[in-house]
Motif scaffolding. Sequence first.
Motif, PDB file in Angstrom:
ATOM      1  N   ASP A 168       1.075  -1.019   0.131  1.00  0.00           N
ATOM      2  CA  ASP A 168      -0.319   0.079  -0.065  1.00  0.00           C
ATOM      3  C   ASP A 168       0.619   1.450  -0.028  1.00  0.00           C
ATOM      4  OD1 ASP A 168      -1.363   2.407   1.387  1.00  0.00           O
ATOM      5  OD2 ASP A 168      -2.998   0.449   0.935  1.00  0.00           O
ATOM      6  N   VAL A 169       0.268   2.067  -0.847  1.00  0.00           N
ATOM      7  CA  VAL A 169       1.354   3.672  -0.708  1.00  0.00           C
ATOM      8  C   VAL A 169       1.419   4.444  -0.594  1.00  0.00           C
ATOM      9  CG1 VAL A 169      -0.089   4.743  -1.716  1.00  0.00           C
ATOM     10  CG2 VAL A 169       2.425   5.145  -2.556  1.00  0.00           C
TER      11      VAL A 169
ATOM     12  N   LEU B 287       9.582   3.778  12.006  1.00  0.00           N
ATOM     13  CA  LEU B 287       8.224   1.952  12.580  1.00  0.00           C
ATOM     14  C   LEU B 287       7.787   3.044  13.068  1.00  0.00           C
ATOM     15  CD1 LEU B 287       8.686   0.037  12.986  1.00  0.00           C
ATOM     16  CD2 LEU B 287       9.413  -0.512  15.432  1.00  0.00           C
ATOM     17  N   ALA B 288       6.693   3.885  13.829  1.00  0.00           N
ATOM     18  CA  ALA B 288       6.301   3.973  14.375  1.00  0.00           C
ATOM     19  C   ALA B 288       5.046   5.035  13.792  1.00  0.00           C
ATOM     20  CB  ALA B 288       6.071   5.449  15.508  1.00  0.00           C
ATOM     21  N   ALA B 289       5.893   5.811  13.179  1.00  0.00           N
ATOM     22  CA  ALA B 289       4.820   6.331  11.441  1.00  0.00           C
ATOM     23  C   ALA B 289       4.286   4.835  10.812  1.00  0.00           C
ATOM     24  CB  ALA B 289       5.893   7.058  10.530  1.00  0.00           C
ATOM     25  N   VAL B 290       4.561   3.977  10.544  1.00  0.00           N
ATOM     26  CA  VAL B 290       4.151   2.663   9.452  1.00  0.00           C
ATOM     27  C   VAL B 290       3.013   1.814  10.997  1.00  0.00           C
ATOM     28  CG1 VAL B 290       5.030  -0.179   8.914  1.00  0.00           C
ATOM     29  CG2 VAL B 290       6.274   2.348   8.146  1.00  0.00           C
ATOM     30  N   LEU B 291       4.060   1.780  12.017  1.00  0.00           N
ATOM     31  CA  LEU B 291       2.747   1.433  13.024  1.00  0.00           C
ATOM     32  C   LEU B 291       1.277   1.673  12.827  1.00  0.00           C
ATOM     33  CD1 LEU B 291       4.993  -0.313  15.571  1.00  0.00           C
ATOM     34  CD2 LEU B 291       3.771  -1.662  14.051  1.00  0.00           C
ATOM     35  N   ILE B 292       1.296   3.138  13.089  1.00  0.00           N
ATOM     36  CA  ILE B 292       0.515   3.986  13.625  1.00  0.00           C
ATOM     37  C   ILE B 292      -1.068   4.119  12.161  1.00  0.00           C
ATOM     38  CG2 ILE B 292      -0.731   6.385  13.166  1.00  0.00           C
ATOM     39  CD1 ILE B 292       1.681   6.993  15.119  1.00  0.00           C
ATOM     40  N   ALA B 293       0.087   3.784  10.471  1.00  0.00           N
ATOM     41  CA  ALA B 293      -0.894   3.561   9.640  1.00  0.00           C
ATOM     42  C   ALA B 293      -0.885   2.642   9.219  1.00  0.00           C
ATOM     43  CB  ALA B 293       0.667   3.767   8.652  1.00  0.00           C
ATOM     44  N   GLY B 294      -0.091   1.521  10.045  1.00  0.00           N
ATOM     45  CA  GLY B 294      -0.910   0.195   9.284  1.00  0.00           C
ATOM     46  C   GLY B 294      -2.748  -0.108  10.887  1.00  0.00           C
ATOM     47  N   PHE B 295      -2.501   0.767  11.402  1.00  0.00           N
ATOM     48  CA  PHE B 295      -3.420   0.553  12.824  1.00  0.00           C
ATOM     49  C   PHE B 295      -4.516   1.263  12.146  1.00  0.00           C
ATOM     50  CE2 PHE B 295      -6.040   2.957  15.572  1.00  0.00           C
ATOM     51  CZ  PHE B 295      -7.093   2.368  15.980  1.00  0.00           C
ATOM     52  N   TRP B 296      -4.566   2.335  11.455  1.00  0.00           N
ATOM     53  CA  TRP B 296      -5.808   3.175  10.767  1.00  0.00           C
ATOM     54  C   TRP B 296      -5.921   2.620   9.500  1.00  0.00           C
ATOM     55  CZ3 TRP B 296      -3.144   8.630   9.977  1.00  0.00           C
ATOM     56  CH2 TRP B 296      -3.061   9.414  11.741  1.00  0.00           C
ATOM     57  N   LEU B 297      -5.446   1.906   8.412  1.00  0.00           N
ATOM     58  CA  LEU B 297      -5.555   0.923   7.151  1.00  0.00           C
ATOM     59  C   LEU B 297      -6.911  -0.184   7.873  1.00  0.00           C
ATOM     60  CD1 LEU B 297      -2.573   1.055   5.236  1.00  0.00           C
ATOM     61  CD2 LEU B 297      -4.454   2.325   4.807  1.00  0.00           C
ATOM     62  N   VAL B 298      -5.985  -1.100   9.028  1.00  0.00           N
ATOM     63  CA  VAL B 298      -6.681  -2.113   9.270  1.00  0.00           C
ATOM     64  C   VAL B 298      -7.904  -1.329   9.708  1.00  0.00           C
ATOM     65  CG1 VAL B 298      -6.482  -4.242  10.847  1.00  0.00           C
ATOM     66  CG2 VAL B 298      -4.794  -3.594   9.724  1.00  0.00           C
TER      67      VAL B 298
ATOM     68  N   ASP C  14      -9.694   0.557   8.689  1.00  0.00           N
ATOM     69  CA  ASP C  14     -11.008   0.487   8.226  1.00  0.00           C
ATOM     70  C   ASP C  14     -10.810  -0.378   6.947  1.00  0.00           C
ATOM     71  OD1 ASP C  14     -10.791   3.862   8.516  1.00  0.00           O
ATOM     72  OD2 ASP C  14      -9.478   4.852   7.458  1.00  0.00           O
ATOM     73  N   GLY C  15     -10.694  -1.569   7.256  1.00  0.00           N
ATOM     74  CA  GLY C  15     -10.526  -2.139   6.036  1.00  0.00           C
ATOM     75  C   GLY C  15      -9.777  -2.043   4.980  1.00  0.00           C
ATOM     76  N   ALA C  16      -8.965  -1.555   4.852  1.00  0.00           N
ATOM     77  CA  ALA C  16      -7.939  -1.133   3.533  1.00  0.00           C
ATOM     78  C   ALA C  16      -7.739  -2.341   3.969  1.00  0.00           C
ATOM     79  CB  ALA C  16      -7.409  -0.066   3.807  1.00  0.00           C
ATOM     80  N   VAL C  17      -6.863  -2.734   4.184  1.00  0.00           N
ATOM     81  CA  VAL C  17      -6.072  -4.116   4.965  1.00  0.00           C
ATOM     82  C   VAL C  17      -5.636  -5.132   5.788  1.00  0.00           C
ATOM     83  CG1 VAL C  17      -3.810  -2.721   3.464  1.00  0.00           C
ATOM     84  CG2 VAL C  17      -3.900  -2.760   5.849  1.00  0.00           C
ATOM     85  N   SER C  18      -4.911  -6.180   5.602  1.00  0.00           N
ATOM     86  CA  SER C  18      -5.645  -7.116   6.508  1.00  0.00           C
ATOM     87  C   SER C  18      -4.664  -6.731   7.447  1.00  0.00           C
ATOM     88  CB  SER C  18      -5.408  -8.933   6.043  1.00  0.00           C
ATOM     89  OG  SER C  18      -4.028  -8.740   5.452  1.00  0.00           O
ATOM     90  N   ILE C  19      -4.848  -7.955   9.031  1.00  0.00           N
ATOM     91  CA  ILE C  19      -3.710  -7.581   9.782  1.00  0.00           C
ATOM     92  C   ILE C  19      -2.051  -7.851   9.406  1.00  0.00           C
ATOM     93  CG2 ILE C  19      -2.826  -8.576  11.718  1.00  0.00           C
ATOM     94  CD1 ILE C  19      -5.970  -8.785  12.811  1.00  0.00           C
TER      95      ILE C  19
END
Length: 617
Positions: A175-176, A274-285, A287-292
């Motif tokens: 995911d970009v 790393l903090a930015a990637v984890l926060i982005a992952g939390f939001w995307l999961v 919102d259902g944009a990506v899986s865990i």
Amino acid sequence: MTTDSPTPDTGPELLPIATTARTRAALRTLIRPDRGLALTGIGILVAATAVGLLVQPLLGRIVDIVADGRPAGDLTLPVVLLVAVAVVQGLTTTLGLTRIARLGETVLARLRERFVERALNLPADRLERAGAGDLTARVTGDVARVAEAVRSALPEMARSVLAIVLTLGALALLDVRFLLAALLAVPVQLLTARWYVRRALTLYADQRVANGAQQQQLLETIGGAVTVRGHRLEEQHTERSAERSRKAVDLTMRSVNLVLGFYGRLHIAEYIGLAAVLIAGFWLVRDGAVSIGTATAAALYFHSLFGPVNAALVLLDDAQSAAAGLARLVGVTDLAEQPEPAAGEPAAGKAEAGKAAPASVPRQRIASSEAAVTVHAVSHAYGPGRPVLHEVSLTLEPGEHVALVGTSGAGKSTLARIVAGVQQPTSGSVTAPAGTGSAAAGAGEHPVVLVTQEVHVFTGTLAEDLRLARPDASDADLRTALATVHALEWAEALPEGLATVVGEGGHRLDPARAQQLALARLVLADPALAVLDEATAEAGSAGARVLERSAEAALAGRTALVVAHRLTQAVAADRVVVLEAGRVVESGPHDELRDADGPYAALWHAWSGSRTTAPHP
């Protein structure tokens, strides 16, 4: 030992350092012959890195299987694929790094060969101005630093850069927005790299110069220990050594602090990314944009960048240090290709380098039936305001033995080196013979042989040391040469005769025997012209007569210029030339000059008087 060149008041004039652009150009030239090997190695590493990037998606797949509560059997395929990825990546990485390492060693060998070849061709007076310590530091420390970088930094840097580029691409495929989050660490990393590079390049260059100055001081102190003690200069030399050592240590500590600050800034960048990637992952999961599993893979991708990014940035330390060392090596190789500037002109390697006119008229070769050597209006200076020779003209007839005498600093050694072709004059010309004899140092390639008081015994067998002058010489030829200079008896008495290992770590030869070995090499080379620069000076009184007999035998049948350390050599010469303050003031047979009321008569009376009070053995 005496030297004609005055000691500079401003300290040694260090050898030049190449510019960054010139260093890069030299590096490209070194790599060019092995471009195929470089491309193959990089291609294999790209494949190995790409295969390794499958690990994170497979782990993410396992997370999704577990999170969805699927059967345990569904884990079989991703686990098997993980094992396959590990095997393939291991094999391809080994193959790629092997090729990169081979490339590095090949380039390093080429650099060493070129450096040694060019260093051997450096003008003698340029080396004297620089001092032995500067060249020694480059031959040892700088070569070692570049070698270390080639063997460790180059393969690791190649792999790290590939891993960074491909991992960022993989993040974009997930995911970009993961890529954008990861890139938040980049500004900190770039600022860190810039902060480091701006300080490191100058610091490491200063450190190498300080190490060279330290080695120079140690060489001068240890090499001149007898003189230092004789003049009660121990305290001054100790303080100079301590001062240069303190400077070297201070620069080393500054480099340590620089590295510590570098690492601290890198850790901050890691936490931000790393903090930015984890926060982005939390939001995307959420919102259902990506899986865990995908978010996990993204976090693992960024975490896997810690190693390559840190390695690449940390390797800037080795790269900057190696670049500073390489620039110093390239500076020497470039200097050897440039003509020495005339007196008053800027030295080669400085800002005006390349604009200096040729230092002298090229040496010409003539047939042996003509005058053996003609020196025409030769002048030489070791720098502005330091003239050594003033329009010296001299002719040596074929087969003539000429003794060059004069007080210390008169210019004898300088003139001898110019006649031998080892050093180029500031102005004037030298016409040398075309080379005759059965083995004129390579079929007349080098018709002049210079033997000085500083004789080096190379490590190897005695036979190998002798064959440096004539590689195709038979054992019988070697024995004949040794017999000619009255050295065969002691040579055959060595533990293994001609097969005895001499030089560093081998059988030690005293100064008189080492000089006889040099004279035997002269006999083997069989030059048209031989130049002896105080070649019997190191023997001491005990071996003086033996060496003088050896030198006389080695010079038989050839034209010779002899810088006479003892006036007994002048007595045996066909003609004596007296130098005074860089000018020829007298020339003629010994008896004629001795009976005249001139400079030679004064030298002779002073010398013979000292022999009367302290008889020559």
